[in-house]
Write a protein that holds these residues in place. Structure first.
Motif, PDB file in Angstrom:
ATOM      1  N   ASP A 167      77.320  53.267  44.285  1.00  0.00           N
ATOM      2  CA  ASP A 167      77.307  51.865  43.865  1.00  0.00           C
ATOM      3  C   ASP A 167      77.272  51.725  42.346  1.00  0.00           C
ATOM      4  OD1 ASP A 167      77.380  51.179  46.518  1.00  0.00           O
ATOM      5  OD2 ASP A 167      75.233  50.770  46.663  1.00  0.00           O
ATOM      6  N   TYR A 168      76.528  52.598  41.674  1.00  0.00           N
ATOM      7  CA  TYR A 168      76.437  52.554  40.224  1.00  0.00           C
ATOM      8  C   TYR A 168      77.798  52.847  39.581  1.00  0.00           C
ATOM      9  CZ  TYR A 168      75.381  53.865  35.435  1.00  0.00           C
ATOM     10  OH  TYR A 168      75.402  53.963  34.066  1.00  0.00           O
TER      11      TYR A 168
ATOM     12  N   ALA B 234      80.295  50.028  40.116  1.00  0.00           N
ATOM     13  CA  ALA B 234      79.972  48.900  39.231  1.00  0.00           C
ATOM     14  C   ALA B 234      80.416  49.188  37.802  1.00  0.00           C
ATOM     15  CB  ALA B 234      78.482  48.597  39.277  1.00  0.00           C
TER      16      ALA B 234
ATOM     17  N   GLU C 155      83.064  47.112  35.558  1.00  0.00           N
ATOM     18  CA  GLU C 155      82.583  46.531  34.304  1.00  0.00           C
ATOM     19  C   GLU C 155      83.362  47.043  33.089  1.00  0.00           C
ATOM     20  OE1 GLU C 155      78.426  47.164  32.069  1.00  0.00           O
ATOM     21  OE2 GLU C 155      78.245  46.439  34.138  1.00  0.00           O
TER      22      GLU C 155
END
Length: 105
Positions: free
Chosen positions: A36-37, A40, A44
């Protein structure tokens, strides 16, 4: 039978890659972290979204992320949720799927 064999081959290849990752020289800069990191961060930093994915047996998922600007990333995630960026670059071009042995295939 062939399908079972190919999964075994893929499983061995994935395990081999995962074992080799820590042994790579520091300049290779393999980036790993939680799935998930990393997803993201790709969204971003590069505005990349998942284009597609494939499952490698019961061992890992390979995902391709791309942006409208043409950047791309291949992410491998194991069954524990640990993900590593295997490759990244520029110049992604969408193409139509073609059958094997067809022009452009």
């Amino acid at each position: 039978m062939a399908r079972i064999f190919s999964f075994r081959l893929i499983k061995r290849a994935v395990v081999g890659v995962m074992m080799a990752l820590p042994a790579l020289p520091a300049r290779a800069q393999v980036i790993c972290g939680g799935h998930d990191y990393l997803v993201a961060r790709l969204a971003e930093a590069f505005e990349e979204k998942r284009l597609g994915y494939g499952v490698a047996g019961e061992v890992a998922i390979f995902e391709v992320f791309v942006s409208a600007k043409g950047t791309w990333t291949i992410l491998m995630t194991d069954v524990k949720g640990q993900a590593c960026i295997l490759a990244a670059g520029d110049g992604w071009e969408d193409t139509l799927a073609t059958a094997v042995r067809q022009p452009g295939g």
